[in-house]
Design a protein around this motif. Sequence first.
Motif, PDB file in Angstrom:
ATOM      1  N   LYS A  49       8.442   2.521 -11.254  1.00 54.70           N
ATOM      2  CA  LYS A  49       7.483   2.584 -10.148  1.00 54.70           C
ATOM      3  C   LYS A  49       6.063   2.499 -10.661  1.00 54.70           C
ATOM      4  CE  LYS A  49      10.767   5.317  -7.673  1.00 54.70           C
ATOM      5  NZ  LYS A  49      11.196   6.591  -7.162  1.00 54.70           N
ATOM      6  N   ASP A  50       5.264   1.715  -9.943  1.00 55.58           N
ATOM      7  CA  ASP A  50       3.821   1.745 -10.177  1.00 55.58           C
ATOM      8  C   ASP A  50       3.256   2.466  -8.981  1.00 55.58           C
ATOM      9  OD1 ASP A  50       4.315   0.062 -12.256  1.00 55.58           O
ATOM     10  OD2 ASP A  50       3.507  -1.740 -11.292  1.00 55.58           O
ATOM     11  N   PHE A  51       2.643   3.598  -9.214  1.00 55.69           N
ATOM     12  CA  PHE A  51       2.004   4.194  -8.038  1.00 55.69           C
ATOM     13  C   PHE A  51       0.690   4.846  -8.388  1.00 55.69           C
ATOM     14  CE2 PHE A  51       5.175   7.185  -9.571  1.00 55.69           C
ATOM     15  CZ  PHE A  51       4.616   8.435  -9.458  1.00 55.69           C
ATOM     16  N   ALA A  52      -0.174   4.860  -7.389  1.00 52.53           N
ATOM     17  CA  ALA A  52      -1.486   5.454  -7.583  1.00 52.53           C
ATOM     18  C   ALA A  52      -1.430   6.851  -7.011  1.00 52.53           C
ATOM     19  CB  ALA A  52      -2.534   4.628  -6.864  1.00 52.53           C
TER      20      ALA A  52
ATOM     21  N   GLY B 214      -3.386   3.284  -1.751  1.00 46.99           N
ATOM     22  CA  GLY B 214      -3.296   2.899  -3.158  1.00 46.99           C
ATOM     23  C   GLY B 214      -2.200   1.863  -3.330  1.00 46.99           C
ATOM     24  N   TYR B 215      -2.367   1.010  -4.325  1.00 44.63           N
ATOM     25  CA  TYR B 215      -1.326   0.022  -4.590  1.00 44.63           C
ATOM     26  C   TYR B 215      -0.097   0.734  -5.119  1.00 44.63           C
ATOM     27  CZ  TYR B 215       1.325  -3.219  -7.482  1.00 44.63           C
ATOM     28  OH  TYR B 215       2.341  -3.912  -8.061  1.00 44.63           O
ATOM     29  N   THR B 216       1.041   0.312  -4.647  1.00 46.43           N
ATOM     30  CA  THR B 216       2.265   0.905  -5.154  1.00 46.43           C
ATOM     31  C   THR B 216       3.382  -0.137  -5.185  1.00 46.43           C
ATOM     32  OG1 THR B 216       4.036   2.441  -4.559  1.00 46.43           O
ATOM     33  CG2 THR B 216       2.466   1.969  -2.862  1.00 46.43           C
ATOM     34  N   ALA B 217       4.208  -0.055  -6.175  1.00 50.18           N
ATOM     35  CA  ALA B 217       5.305  -1.025  -6.282  1.00 50.18           C
ATOM     36  C   ALA B 217       6.553  -0.338  -6.811  1.00 50.18           C
ATOM     37  CB  ALA B 217       4.919  -2.158  -7.223  1.00 50.18           C
TER      38      ALA B 217
ATOM     39  N   THR C 247      -0.540  -6.969  -4.446  1.00 48.61           N
ATOM     40  CA  THR C 247       0.784  -6.950  -5.063  1.00 48.61           C
ATOM     41  C   THR C 247       0.977  -8.199  -5.932  1.00 48.61           C
ATOM     42  OG1 THR C 247       1.567  -5.848  -3.069  1.00 48.61           O
ATOM     43  CG2 THR C 247       3.243  -6.685  -4.564  1.00 48.61           C
ATOM     44  N   ILE C 248       0.488  -9.312  -5.403  1.00 47.57           N
ATOM     45  CA  ILE C 248       0.618 -10.567  -6.157  1.00 47.57           C
ATOM     46  C   ILE C 248      -0.319 -10.538  -7.374  1.00 47.57           C
ATOM     47  CG2 ILE C 248       0.370 -13.082  -6.033  1.00 47.57           C
ATOM     48  CD1 ILE C 248       0.898 -12.757  -2.947  1.00 47.57           C
ATOM     49  N   ASP C 249      -1.564 -10.119  -7.127  1.00 44.12           N
ATOM     50  CA  ASP C 249      -2.558 -10.105  -8.215  1.00 44.12           C
ATOM     51  C   ASP C 249      -2.132  -9.176  -9.356  1.00 44.12           C
ATOM     52  OD1 ASP C 249      -3.911 -11.746  -6.516  1.00 44.12           O
ATOM     53  OD2 ASP C 249      -5.296 -10.193  -5.803  1.00 44.12           O
ATOM     54  N   GLU C 250      -1.657  -7.988  -8.980  1.00 43.88           N
ATOM     55  CA  GLU C 250      -1.303  -6.997 -10.006  1.00 43.88           C
ATOM     56  C   GLU C 250      -0.159  -7.476 -10.900  1.00 43.88           C
ATOM     57  OE1 GLU C 250      -2.226  -3.746 -10.773  1.00 43.88           O
ATOM     58  OE2 GLU C 250      -3.797  -3.473  -9.265  1.00 43.88           O
ATOM     59  N   ASN C 251       0.687  -8.347 -10.340  1.00 42.79           N
ATOM     60  CA  ASN C 251       1.886  -8.735 -11.080  1.00 42.79           C
ATOM     61  C   ASN C 251       1.845 -10.151 -11.609  1.00 42.79           C
ATOM     62  OD1 ASN C 251       3.750  -6.297 -10.722  1.00 42.79           O
ATOM     63  ND2 ASN C 251       3.001  -6.683  -8.654  1.00 42.79           N
ATOM     64  N   LEU C 252       0.653 -10.756 -11.491  1.00 40.45           N
ATOM     65  CA  LEU C 252       0.538 -12.174 -11.840  1.00 40.45           C
ATOM     66  C   LEU C 252       1.061 -12.495 -13.234  1.00 40.45           C
ATOM     67  CD1 LEU C 252      -0.325 -14.251  -9.915  1.00 40.45           C
ATOM     68  CD2 LEU C 252      -2.665 -14.114 -10.781  1.00 40.45           C
ATOM     69  N   ASP C 253       0.753 -11.637 -14.186  1.00 45.95           N
ATOM     70  CA  ASP C 253       1.160 -11.961 -15.566  1.00 45.95           C
ATOM     71  C   ASP C 253       2.671 -11.827 -15.785  1.00 45.95           C
ATOM     72  OD1 ASP C 253       0.970  -9.269 -15.205  1.00 45.95           O
ATOM     73  OD2 ASP C 253       0.196  -8.833 -17.215  1.00 45.95           O
ATOM     74  N   GLU C 254       3.359 -11.243 -14.831  1.00 48.06           N
ATOM     75  CA  GLU C 254       4.813 -11.129 -14.981  1.00 48.06           C
ATOM     76  C   GLU C 254       5.552 -12.201 -14.193  1.00 48.06           C
ATOM     77  OE1 GLU C 254       6.149  -7.157 -14.180  1.00 48.06           O
ATOM     78  OE2 GLU C 254       4.842  -6.298 -15.710  1.00 48.06           O
ATOM     79  N   LEU C 255       4.827 -12.864 -13.313  1.00 48.86           N
ATOM     80  CA  LEU C 255       5.458 -13.917 -12.506  1.00 48.86           C
ATOM     81  C   LEU C 255       5.540 -15.189 -13.334  1.00 48.86           C
ATOM     82  CD1 LEU C 255       3.572 -13.045  -9.224  1.00 48.86           C
ATOM     83  CD2 LEU C 255       6.049 -12.859  -9.559  1.00 48.86           C
ATOM     84  N   HIS C 256       6.510 -16.027 -13.031  1.00 50.59           N
ATOM     85  CA  HIS C 256       6.702 -17.244 -13.813  1.00 50.59           C
ATOM     86  C   HIS C 256       7.079 -18.383 -12.876  1.00 50.59           C
ATOM     87  CE1 HIS C 256      11.115 -16.682 -13.489  1.00 50.59           C
ATOM     88  NE2 HIS C 256      10.778 -15.409 -13.478  1.00 50.59           N
ATOM     89  N   GLU C 257       7.336 -19.558 -13.431  1.00 48.28           N
ATOM     90  CA  GLU C 257       7.602 -20.733 -12.601  1.00 48.28           C
ATOM     91  C   GLU C 257       8.783 -20.554 -11.661  1.00 48.28           C
ATOM     92  OE1 GLU C 257       7.950 -24.335 -14.797  1.00 48.28           O
ATOM     93  OE2 GLU C 257       5.934 -24.122 -15.632  1.00 48.28           O
TER      94      GLU C 257
ATOM     95  N   GLU D  60       0.848  -1.181   0.000  1.00 45.39           N
ATOM     96  CA  GLU D  60       0.000   0.000   0.000  1.00 45.39           C
ATOM     97  C   GLU D  60       0.890   1.239   0.000  1.00 45.39           C
ATOM     98  OE1 GLU D  60      -3.580   0.128   1.969  1.00 45.39           O
ATOM     99  OE2 GLU D  60      -3.779  -1.574   0.604  1.00 45.39           O
ATOM    100  N   ALA D  61       0.407   2.293  -0.630  1.00 43.63           N
ATOM    101  CA  ALA D  61       1.128   3.561  -0.522  1.00 43.63           C
ATOM    102  C   ALA D  61       1.229   3.879   0.966  1.00 43.63           C
ATOM    103  CB  ALA D  61       0.358   4.649  -1.249  1.00 43.63           C
ATOM    104  N   GLY D  62       2.396   4.298   1.410  1.00 42.32           N
ATOM    105  CA  GLY D  62       2.580   4.571   2.835  1.00 42.32           C
ATOM    106  C   GLY D  62       3.284   3.428   3.545  1.00 42.32           C
ATOM    107  N   ASP D  63       3.469   2.296   2.847  1.00 36.13           N
ATOM    108  CA  ASP D  63       4.161   1.135   3.433  1.00 36.13           C
ATOM    109  C   ASP D  63       5.689   1.242   3.357  1.00 36.13           C
ATOM    110  OD1 ASP D  63       2.026  -0.315   4.340  1.00 36.13           O
ATOM    111  OD2 ASP D  63       1.841  -1.585   2.562  1.00 36.13           O
TER     112      ASP D  63
END
Lengths: 585, 288
Positions: free
Chosen positions: A39-42, A48-51, A78-88, A12-15
């Motif tokens: 950076k991904d930030f809202a 807001g989600y931020t990475a 964080t996991i959901d937002e990046n699911l398509d970039e994660l791999h085995e 979360e933003a602020g984390d």
Amino acid sequence: MAEDLNWAVGGEAGDGIDSTGKIFAQALARAGRHVFTSKDFASRIRGGYTAYKIRTSVDKVQSVVDRLDILVALTQRTIDENLDELHEGSAIIYDGERSWDAEIPEEMTAVDVPLKSLAEEAGGAIMRNIVALGAACEITGFDVEYLDEALEKRFGGKGSKIVENNKEAARAGQEYVQENYDLDHLGYNIDTTDNDYVLLNGNEAVGMGALAAGCRFYAGYPITPATSIMEYLTERIEDYGGHVVQAEDELSAINMSLGAARAGARSMTATSGAGIDLMTETFGLVATSETPLVIADIQRSGPSTGMPTKQEQGDLNMALYGGHGEVPRFVVAPTSITECFWKTVEAFNLAEKYQTPVFLVSDLAMSVTEQTFPPEAFDMDEVEIDRGKLVDEDEVDEWLDAQGHFRAHAVTEDGVSPRAIPGTTDAAHMSTGLEHDELGRRTEEEDERVHQVNKRNRKVETARENEDWDYREFGNPDADNLIISWGSNEGALIEALDYLEDDGIDVRVISVPYIFPRPDLTEEIEAAEETIVVECNATGQFADVIEHDVLTRVKRINKYTGVRFKADELADDITDKLTEEVPAQ
Amino acid sequence: MSSDVRFTDFKSDKQPTWCPGCGDFGTMNGMMKALANTGNDPDNTFVVAGIGCSGKIGTYMHSYALHGVHGRALPVGTGVKMARPDVEVMVAGGDGDGYSIGAGHFVHAVRRNVDMTYVVMDNRIYGLTKGQASPTSRSDFETSTTPEGPKQPPVNPLALALASGASFIAQSFSSDAMRHAEIVQEAIEHDGFGFVNVFSPCVTFNDVDTYDYFRDNLVDLQEDEDHDPNDYEAAKEVILDSDKEYQGVMYQDENSVPYHEQHGVTEDMSEIPDGAPEDAMDLVREFY
Ligand SMILES: Cc1ncc(C[n+]2csc(CCOP(=O)(O)OP(=O)(O)O)c2C)c(N)n1
Ligand code: SF4
């Protein structure tokens, strides 16, 4: 396993996501590895989600890719937002003791670390992110001592106790993973080198360029993503005898900067979208009063408040055409972080040499991205200052008329008049946004008007002839297909070349840092079979001007999702475009 | 700075195009006298002007000057003073320029306490655009855009300044030449933002706030022995008194410290090295 490693921390933003990421990025840079962050930030401060994402390699990295290897997830999102970039082979570090039940796809490696408890043991829950960094070191085989160096840099000012606690927290994370997991199968192994790198973002490079160039006054009004230039300068400009004013609005900011510039200081303002709209009123005044001023626009998604924290290159038309009437100007758009530095220096020189507004156009992706460089990339000995026709007491006489008045707007062959600043004896004069004669006095006399308009426009012609309005080139210069880009897309394009090469596609890439004047690309485009213009906007503003220059149609790749281009994605887009039918002539 | 400067040295040879009898002539003369009396000369003076009949003043004076866009003269003045604390900065404009389009800037320039002098030529009308209501027009003052009067109370610029934390507030009347010049001089001498609202009648479009009106109604604070400009409460009383029109220095903060001094800005910012500053590589090393 790929040579480069892609790592991210999200929550979360602020984390404390930003500082966590920055510490890791600095540790990697200390280890002589190249780093490229994004950076991904809202647009919210909390909630807001931020990475913060890091791509790192021993080779130069200059783009983001669609792959995440290690993810520190502080929230499910964080996991959901990046699911398509994660791999085995991805490892996800999370805190299983926290109230959320982490849903991690089976094929990935879940690394459950009691971040909070371990942090508390080390001295405070606030260090849970540092515990995670320690865990990440263990997973990737990265020597935790590099992390120590980054922690010292970050917390050194807060006392040795804090530094020690943080180091302990990192060790705790490292040891926990060591004791509870066997992750050798992931095969991560981070090589280090003896290289010294500096790590900085585009806005820091602009600020640094401004100081190196002798900028002494800056007035601005906070707006994402331009504010960090103001913050950078606020902390440092006073060491050089300068000052930053936080103005009440952008109208004030540009007018203050103009005042300082007229008084002789190298002066600058920076803003984005909505702020540029407000400043537009004063563009013409800067030009007609012939004041040297650098106006930076760090573009974000518009129109209106648009998407304040998202990428776009939508203000090019504004920079080229903004302002009522016809406003002579220069538009310079750095294409990399090092260029953010050098083009800022150049912008100040152009402004003073030609006494005209210079728009320094950057974009959000460039402004927040940090990248590693050898320090020589910013070699201060290379910085040259050209103050143009700034006259001193001895030269004033040359520019006086028969009555002894200073001809501040003298009509000269090159269009540039002498410039005298307050205190220069016998050169007192007035400048105005009204049309004026050589002395700066209002006139509506037809010939005078035409002389002054021509004079001001001639500066652009003189500069067109006397300066290098060059471009940078990558790929194969003899390739049949030509890609043209401006702004921060350059890095992704260079990396896309590798992907294209793998597919047997050969292209020539031209990256253009000058929007006005700009290099004439007629020959290059005529020599090419296909030309594609790549930019982060919907309508293809740069493609439009290129078509206008060359009188031919070009293909366009436009991205306006709010997210910058990724190298692999861009390679696919280029491949698709090359096989697409040419639009009707 | 030369000691033999006369006020006419501040006059340009451009003939004013103000209507004969316009209050702005007197306002300008007083400003020039005050500048000369305070030992300034045209080469160390910067006059920033707004837009309006009043804003033309920069054209008729001789000094370094900028005539900018409507309402933004104060920010320009601020920039000049910050870059060059050694330069005398004077900002001038009209009531529309300063209290309407530029009202936001007014509040903030006052609050910052930048060491400059702000002279507002208050004719309670828009002159240059030919007679529309201004923020200081009376609520029943009929104009082309307010046929029944603005029906809004006028802005009290002195109160606005006081509420914004002004360190010097004064009012003068352009045709009371001696007093007007004296008051502007005090404003220049004040360390900080010296604000003078000048009644500067528009003889063409305002037949209410005329010379006669001010002559008959003006109370000079100098004649009131009880008025102490350092007394905030006394200043407040005078400023909020809607029954009378005053001239004189209403308020002055003895402890005023101008913005540039508060912020330690003392250097002439026009001086920069030929290349990057000597220790500039430290800027890079910071990013290790
Ligand atoms: C942005 C903008 N809006 C409107 C105008 C038109 N305009 C010129 S002067 C003026 C009003 C001036 O009134 P005031 O400040 O009272 O000055 P005076 O002419 O009475 O001295 C206006 C509205 C302008 N020049 N710029
Ligand atoms: S219109 Fe009024 S303010 Fe303007 S010059 Fe004439 S008298 Fe003066």
